[in-house]
Design a protein around this motif. Sequence first.
Motif, PDB file in Angstrom:
ATOM      1  N   TYR A  70      29.500  36.276  12.134  1.00  0.00           N
ATOM      2  CA  TYR A  70      30.886  36.743  12.245  1.00  0.00           C
ATOM      3  C   TYR A  70      31.864  35.634  11.893  1.00  0.00           C
ATOM      4  O   TYR A  70      32.951  35.900  11.361  1.00  0.00           O
ATOM      5  N   VAL A  72      31.615  33.619   9.562  1.00  0.00           N
ATOM      6  CA  VAL A  72      31.757  33.618   8.105  1.00  0.00           C
ATOM      7  C   VAL A  72      32.973  34.428   7.685  1.00  0.00           C
ATOM      8  O   VAL A  72      33.653  34.100   6.704  1.00  0.00           O
ATOM      9  N   ASN A  73      33.270  35.488   8.432  1.00  0.00           N
ATOM     10  CA  ASN A  73      34.428  36.334   8.152  1.00  0.00           C
ATOM     11  C   ASN A  73      35.612  36.025   9.051  1.00  0.00           C
ATOM     12  O   ASN A  73      36.537  36.843   9.168  1.00  0.00           O
ATOM     13  N   GLY A  74      35.596  34.865   9.718  1.00  0.00           N
ATOM     14  CA  GLY A  74      36.736  34.425  10.500  1.00  0.00           C
ATOM     15  C   GLY A  74      36.844  35.016  11.887  1.00  0.00           C
ATOM     16  O   GLY A  74      37.868  34.838  12.554  1.00  0.00           O
ATOM     17  N   GLU A 108      28.995  43.498  -2.746  1.00  0.00           N
ATOM     18  CA  GLU A 108      30.242  42.788  -2.493  1.00  0.00           C
ATOM     19  C   GLU A 108      31.324  43.679  -1.901  1.00  0.00           C
ATOM     20  O   GLU A 108      32.419  43.196  -1.592  1.00  0.00           O
ATOM     21  N   PRO A 111      31.609  43.076   3.957  1.00  0.00           N
ATOM     22  CA  PRO A 111      31.842  41.674   4.335  1.00  0.00           C
ATOM     23  C   PRO A 111      30.589  40.819   4.200  1.00  0.00           C
ATOM     24  O   PRO A 111      29.461  41.303   4.329  1.00  0.00           O
ATOM     25  N   GLU A 112      30.804  39.556   3.968  1.00  0.00           N
ATOM     26  CA  GLU A 112      29.679  38.636   3.791  1.00  0.00           C
ATOM     27  C   GLU A 112      28.787  38.592   5.024  1.00  0.00           C
ATOM     28  O   GLU A 112      27.564  38.467   4.930  1.00  0.00           O
ATOM     29  N   GLY A 113      29.402  38.686   6.205  1.00  0.00           N
ATOM     30  CA  GLY A 113      28.605  38.660   7.420  1.00  0.00           C
ATOM     31  C   GLY A 113      27.643  39.831   7.509  1.00  0.00           C
ATOM     32  O   GLY A 113      26.538  39.691   8.044  1.00  0.00           O
ATOM     33  N   LEU A 166      34.317  43.696  14.081  1.00  0.00           N
ATOM     34  CA  LEU A 166      34.713  43.851  12.683  1.00  0.00           C
ATOM     35  C   LEU A 166      34.067  45.128  12.148  1.00  0.00           C
ATOM     36  O   LEU A 166      33.043  45.084  11.467  1.00  0.00           O
ATOM     37  N   VAL A 168      32.913  48.263  10.008  1.00  0.00           N
ATOM     38  CA  VAL A 168      32.675  48.363   8.574  1.00  0.00           C
ATOM     39  C   VAL A 168      32.554  49.829   8.191  1.00  0.00           C
ATOM     40  O   VAL A 168      31.921  50.617   8.886  1.00  0.00           O
ATOM     41  N   VAL A 198      26.745  32.810   0.002  1.00  0.00           N
ATOM     42  CA  VAL A 198      27.578  32.262   1.056  1.00  0.00           C
ATOM     43  C   VAL A 198      27.140  30.826   1.303  1.00  0.00           C
ATOM     44  O   VAL A 198      25.954  30.539   1.416  1.00  0.00           O
TER      45      VAL A 198
END
Length: 328
Positions: A70, A72-74, A108, A111-113, A166, A168, A198
């Motif tokens: 998480y 990773v996505n701030g 893509e 989110p990257e997480g 977060l 999705v 990442v």
Amino acid sequence: MSGRMRGGNLTNPCLTMHQPWASLLVYGIKRIEGRSWPAPIRGRLWIHAAGKVPDQDTIKAMEDFYREIYAVNGVTDLKFPEHYPVSRLLGCVEVVGCVKREELVCWEDVPEGVRLEGQTDFCWLCEQPQKLLVPFEMRGYQGVYNLEKKIYEAAVRGLCPIEGPLPVKFPLPDPSDPFSLKPGSLALRFNGSNASEVEKPPSLNAAIAGARAAATQFSKKEPSKNPTRYDANFIRSRDTRNSTETSRWKDNGAVEEDKGPSGQSNGGYHRWERAHQNAEENSCMDHDRNSSRRYQGDGRNFNQQLGASSKIFAAAMKGLKPAGANRA
């Protein structure tokens, strides 16, 4: 368990999972349910926690893993469940699709997480978590099985929507087809391209390694042989009138997946898939056999919930509202 197939389809599908993964999914922290076999359903999936009490090292490993992905996505303020109850029906999620790991890590649009959650062959994509205000005590079974009608009727009244850290929304390739997000459906979009990697700090690499180690304690017996084909059309039906609790596979006609050589028998795949499911979930069932005789928490104070759960469940069976029950 009296839940049975109706018209070849699961009416109230349920999946038994080990803790802490079960609660993390219902609380919206976990968005990908990883399996070695593709998701046979779309829509609501009830989540039941197996009878094995999670040790503190496993809980810490998985909480550390989610903190890192998480971040990773701030997102840095995660609120984990206070308890990880066992032998309980916890809530439900919506399964909106299933993709292969190599597709998820290249996707893509998410989110990257979320991509980092893909650590298994098949990734079940989960949205809209809901938890039960008071988890119901029940026994679990292998594979995806039908929730008993009486339990379903009581549980559906006590669901509470959860807002994950977060949330999705997984986009469907074809919004008119709920099964359009299936293994192989995203492969053509990537054309062999790799996802933007990442940048993994040491703490993230350590967390991923810890999560993998925690998961392998339940899958040491998985066969290494790969199938020549797979098919998501087979789901398990359990007839509890048979004391041996035999299982049979049904074709629900809902999904078409990758085809093998023409005319090739799929009997070998059925045996492979059954072996994979048994290897993943047999340990869930071993612990559930003893759950009716006693309840153990995870080392935190959870004794009061057992009594409340039994009273509320009994009252729900009669269609009554429990007197004085705290539903907050």
